[in-house]
Design a protein around this motif. Structure first.
Motif, PDB file in Angstrom:
ATOM      1  N   THR A  95       0.818  -1.213   0.135  1.00 14.37           N
ATOM      2  CA  THR A  95       0.072   0.023   0.204  1.00 14.37           C
ATOM      3  C   THR A  95       0.826   1.259   0.029  1.00 14.37           C
ATOM      4  O   THR A  95       0.587   2.197  -0.790  1.00 14.37           O
ATOM      5  CB  THR A  95      -0.962  -0.060   1.389  1.00 14.37           C
ATOM      6  OG1 THR A  95      -1.909  -1.065   1.012  1.00 14.37           O
ATOM      7  CG2 THR A  95      -1.677   1.277   1.128  1.00 14.37           C
ATOM      8  N   ALA A  96       1.986   1.234   0.891  1.00 13.34           N
ATOM      9  CA  ALA A  96       2.829   2.320   1.129  1.00 13.34           C
ATOM     10  C   ALA A  96       3.512   2.561  -0.692  1.00 13.34           C
ATOM     11  O   ALA A  96       3.905   3.753  -1.017  1.00 13.34           O
ATOM     12  CB  ALA A  96       3.843   2.230   1.989  1.00 13.34           C
ATOM     13  N   ALA A  97       3.968   1.418  -0.821  1.00  6.15           N
ATOM     14  CA  ALA A  97       4.614   1.320  -2.472  1.00  6.15           C
ATOM     15  C   ALA A  97       3.835   2.049  -3.399  1.00  6.15           C
ATOM     16  O   ALA A  97       4.355   2.791  -4.217  1.00  6.15           O
ATOM     17  CB  ALA A  97       5.157   0.060  -2.567  1.00  6.15           C
ATOM     18  N   GLU A  98       2.328   1.780  -3.523  1.00  8.40           N
ATOM     19  CA  GLU A  98       1.631   2.206  -4.357  1.00  8.40           C
ATOM     20  C   GLU A  98       1.440   3.752  -4.314  1.00  8.40           C
ATOM     21  O   GLU A  98       1.427   4.481  -5.346  1.00  8.40           O
ATOM     22  CB  GLU A  98       0.102   1.348  -4.420  1.00  8.40           C
ATOM     23  CG  GLU A  98       0.349  -0.041  -5.198  1.00  8.40           C
ATOM     24  CD  GLU A  98      -1.070  -0.536  -5.090  1.00  8.40           C
ATOM     25  OE1 GLU A  98      -2.008   0.177  -4.838  1.00  8.40           O
ATOM     26  OE2 GLU A  98      -1.185  -1.797  -5.317  1.00  8.40           O
ATOM     27  N   VAL A  99       1.129   4.224  -2.951  1.00 10.48           N
ATOM     28  CA  VAL A  99       0.956   5.713  -2.766  1.00 10.48           C
ATOM     29  C   VAL A  99       2.161   6.514  -3.156  1.00 10.48           C
ATOM     30  O   VAL A  99       2.396   7.461  -3.711  1.00 10.48           O
ATOM     31  CB  VAL A  99       0.491   5.800  -1.265  1.00 10.48           C
ATOM     32  CG1 VAL A  99       0.445   7.440  -1.072  1.00 10.48           C
ATOM     33  CG2 VAL A  99      -0.528   5.061  -0.964  1.00 10.48           C
ATOM     34  N   PHE A 100       3.273   5.703  -2.713  1.00  7.14           N
ATOM     35  CA  PHE A 100       4.816   6.411  -3.093  1.00  7.14           C
ATOM     36  C   PHE A 100       4.880   6.614  -4.616  1.00  7.14           C
ATOM     37  O   PHE A 100       5.372   7.592  -5.125  1.00  7.14           O
ATOM     38  CB  PHE A 100       5.765   5.699  -2.296  1.00  7.14           C
ATOM     39  CG  PHE A 100       7.247   6.346  -2.428  1.00  7.14           C
ATOM     40  CD1 PHE A 100       7.513   7.204  -1.717  1.00  7.14           C
ATOM     41  CD2 PHE A 100       8.103   5.586  -3.228  1.00  7.14           C
ATOM     42  CE1 PHE A 100       8.769   7.819  -1.629  1.00  7.14           C
ATOM     43  CE2 PHE A 100       9.211   6.371  -3.409  1.00  7.14           C
ATOM     44  CZ  PHE A 100       9.803   7.300  -2.653  1.00  7.14           C
ATOM     45  N   GLY A 101       4.605   5.541  -5.401  1.00  6.05           N
ATOM     46  CA  GLY A 101       4.728   5.647  -6.748  1.00  6.05           C
ATOM     47  C   GLY A 101       3.950   6.237  -7.592  1.00  6.05           C
ATOM     48  O   GLY A 101       4.340   7.117  -8.313  1.00  6.05           O
ATOM     49  N   ALA A 102       2.566   6.187  -7.059  1.00 11.00           N
ATOM     50  CA  ALA A 102       1.586   7.081  -7.749  1.00 11.00           C
ATOM     51  C   ALA A 102       1.810   8.699  -7.391  1.00 11.00           C
ATOM     52  O   ALA A 102       1.540   9.176  -8.100  1.00 11.00           O
ATOM     53  CB  ALA A 102       0.242   6.580  -7.219  1.00 11.00           C
ATOM     54  N   GLY A 103       2.356   8.905  -6.575  1.00  6.81           N
ATOM     55  CA  GLY A 103       2.362  10.525  -6.099  1.00  6.81           C
ATOM     56  C   GLY A 103       3.714  11.078  -6.603  1.00  6.81           C
ATOM     57  O   GLY A 103       3.708  12.010  -6.588  1.00  6.81           O
ATOM     58  N   ILE A 104       4.675  10.224  -7.351  1.00  2.91           N
ATOM     59  CA  ILE A 104       5.844  10.696  -7.672  1.00  2.91           C
ATOM     60  C   ILE A 104       6.104  11.116  -9.152  1.00  2.91           C
ATOM     61  O   ILE A 104       6.048  11.930  -9.788  1.00  2.91           O
ATOM     62  CB  ILE A 104       7.113  10.113  -7.042  1.00  2.91           C
ATOM     63  CG1 ILE A 104       7.195  10.115  -5.624  1.00  2.91           C
ATOM     64  CG2 ILE A 104       8.467  10.390  -7.797  1.00  2.91           C
ATOM     65  CD1 ILE A 104       8.387   9.336  -5.070  1.00  2.91           C
ATOM     66  N   GLU A 105       5.689   9.906  -9.846  1.00  9.78           N
ATOM     67  CA  GLU A 105       5.654   9.856 -11.349  1.00  9.78           C
ATOM     68  C   GLU A 105       4.821  10.635 -11.795  1.00  9.78           C
ATOM     69  O   GLU A 105       5.040  11.572 -12.874  1.00  9.78           O
ATOM     70  CB  GLU A 105       5.492   8.529 -11.663  1.00  9.78           C
ATOM     71  CG  GLU A 105       5.874   8.277 -13.281  1.00  9.78           C
ATOM     72  CD  GLU A 105       7.448   8.461 -13.693  1.00  9.78           C
ATOM     73  OE1 GLU A 105       7.744   8.532 -14.917  1.00  9.78           O
ATOM     74  OE2 GLU A 105       8.068   8.354 -12.682  1.00  9.78           O
ATOM     75  N   THR A 106       3.340  10.890 -11.450  1.00  5.32           N
ATOM     76  CA  THR A 106       2.507  11.565 -12.017  1.00  5.32           C
ATOM     77  C   THR A 106       2.771  13.356 -11.851  1.00  5.32           C
ATOM     78  O   THR A 106       2.365  14.026 -12.834  1.00  5.32           O
ATOM     79  CB  THR A 106       1.199  11.260 -11.293  1.00  5.32           C
ATOM     80  OG1 THR A 106       1.141  11.255  -9.786  1.00  5.32           O
ATOM     81  CG2 THR A 106       0.756   9.787 -11.753  1.00  5.32           C
ATOM     82  N   THR A 107       3.217  13.546 -10.761  1.00  9.14           N
ATOM     83  CA  THR A 107       3.420  14.966 -10.409  1.00  9.14           C
ATOM     84  C   THR A 107       4.307  15.439 -11.093  1.00  9.14           C
ATOM     85  O   THR A 107       4.463  16.529 -11.848  1.00  9.14           O
ATOM     86  CB  THR A 107       3.476  15.227  -8.882  1.00  9.14           C
ATOM     87  OG1 THR A 107       2.804  14.683  -7.993  1.00  9.14           O
ATOM     88  CG2 THR A 107       3.738  16.823  -8.620  1.00  9.14           C
ATOM     89  N   SER A 108       5.660  14.745 -11.176  1.00  8.35           N
ATOM     90  CA  SER A 108       6.677  15.166 -11.835  1.00  8.35           C
ATOM     91  C   SER A 108       6.521  15.077 -13.291  1.00  8.35           C
ATOM     92  O   SER A 108       7.094  16.204 -14.134  1.00  8.35           O
ATOM     93  CB  SER A 108       8.086  14.085 -11.586  1.00  8.35           C
ATOM     94  OG  SER A 108       7.755  12.762 -12.057  1.00  8.35           O
TER      95      SER A 108
END
Length: 304
Positions: A95-108
């Motif tokens: 769950t933490a990995a999905e939140v971490f990944g989804a919040g970085i790649e999309t914003t950048s």
């Protein structure tokens, strides 16, 4: 299983991803790089999980990991969950990995798209900087409370998300009941995919949809207008849970960059290619840019 540009992307719920077997079947450089990234990610998250376990208290959760651990132990609801509904360490980590990944790649990627369009439209950059100078000035950094006074900057962010949605086709969902849409029957259990690209480029709802025009999100008085067909984070019960955070991040990052820096093309370089490359998200192709500190921001003091 999904194949994109030679990269095997595997989403596993309830367990960590082990891609070593896939590396043997599909040996390639991209897959090895993905394996290395997953190892680094899991090492970081496991360390953070252990730190949170050691310092977990009965007070309010400090963050997502605390909340998941409280649900795992039952400390947040007064009783332990049953075994068939228990939250395992793998659940917490994924769950933490999905939140971490989804919040970085999309914003950048969204920021890279916006900067690419600003290089195509330097007059938009100048207008945003003028608004920043008038409403915030150069004596302090931009803060969240300034957002209400910066409608044009907000409209630039919205137009960037509209014209190049980082997820042209949203994450698949499953119909829970028999239904219909647009005269088409949708059977229960059908896989449903939303074509966000089509929604954001529909000429029936957007005037000249292929044109980068932030003014479409402003009325005649320069106030914000958000059309009902603007849905960069989806809609309904399954709307992106990170929408509020993403909007704040995009505002703070872009406003800070344009308050302090100016961006232009290197002499002789063509404008960025706006075709994009589809992988996990839609990314712009690499481009070069000259970054120059604005007047009053050359020193290090204001950057800290």
């Amino acid at each position: 299983m999904q194949y994109n540009d030679g990269i095997v992307q595997t989403i596993v719920r309830g367990g960590l991803v082990d891609i070593y077997p896939w590396l043997k079947v599909f040996p390639n450089k991209s897959l090895r790089k993905l394996k290395e990234c997953i190892v680094v990610r899991d090492r970081l998250l496991t360390r953070k999980l252990n730190e949170h376990k050691a310092t977990l208290s009965d007070g309010d959760p400090r963050d997502l990991l605390d909340a998941l651990l409280k649900g795992q132990t039952g400390r947040g609801c007064g009783q332990k969950p049953s075994e068939d509904q228990g939250i395992t360490d793998d659940h917490v980590l994924m769950t933490a990995a999905e939140v971490f990944g989804a919040g970085i790649e999309t914003t950048s990627s969204t920021l890279l798209w916006i900067l690419a369009y600003l290089l195509h439209h330097p007059e938009v950059q100048e207008r945003v900087q003028k608004e920043l100078d008038e409403q915030v000035g150069g004596e302090r950094a931009v803060c969240v409370s300034d957002r209400g006074r910066l409608p044009y900057l907000d409209s630039v962010i919205n137009e960037g998300m509209r014209i190049r949605p980082v997820s042209p086709v949203l994450i698949p969902h499953t119909a829970m009941n028999d239904s219909s849409i647009g005269g088409h029957s949708i059977r229960r259990g059908s896989r449903v995919l939303i074509n966000m690209w089509s929604i954001h480029h529909d000429p029936q709802h957007w005037d000249k949809p292929d044109l980068f025009n932030p003014d479409r999100f402003l009325d005649n008085q320069g106030q914000r207008v958000v059309p009902s067909c603007f849905l960069p984070f989806g809609a309904g019960p399954r709307v992106c849970v990170g929408e509020s955070l993403a909007r704040v991040e995009l505002f703070l990052f872009l406003s800070s960059l344009l308050q302090r820096l100016s961006f232009r093309l290197p002499d002789g370089d063509p404008p960025p290619n706006l075709q994009g490359r589809l992988g996990v998200v839609l990314q712009p192709l690499p481009y070069r840019v000259v970054v120059t500190p604005r007047a009053g921001w050359q020193g290090e003091t204001k950057y800290n």
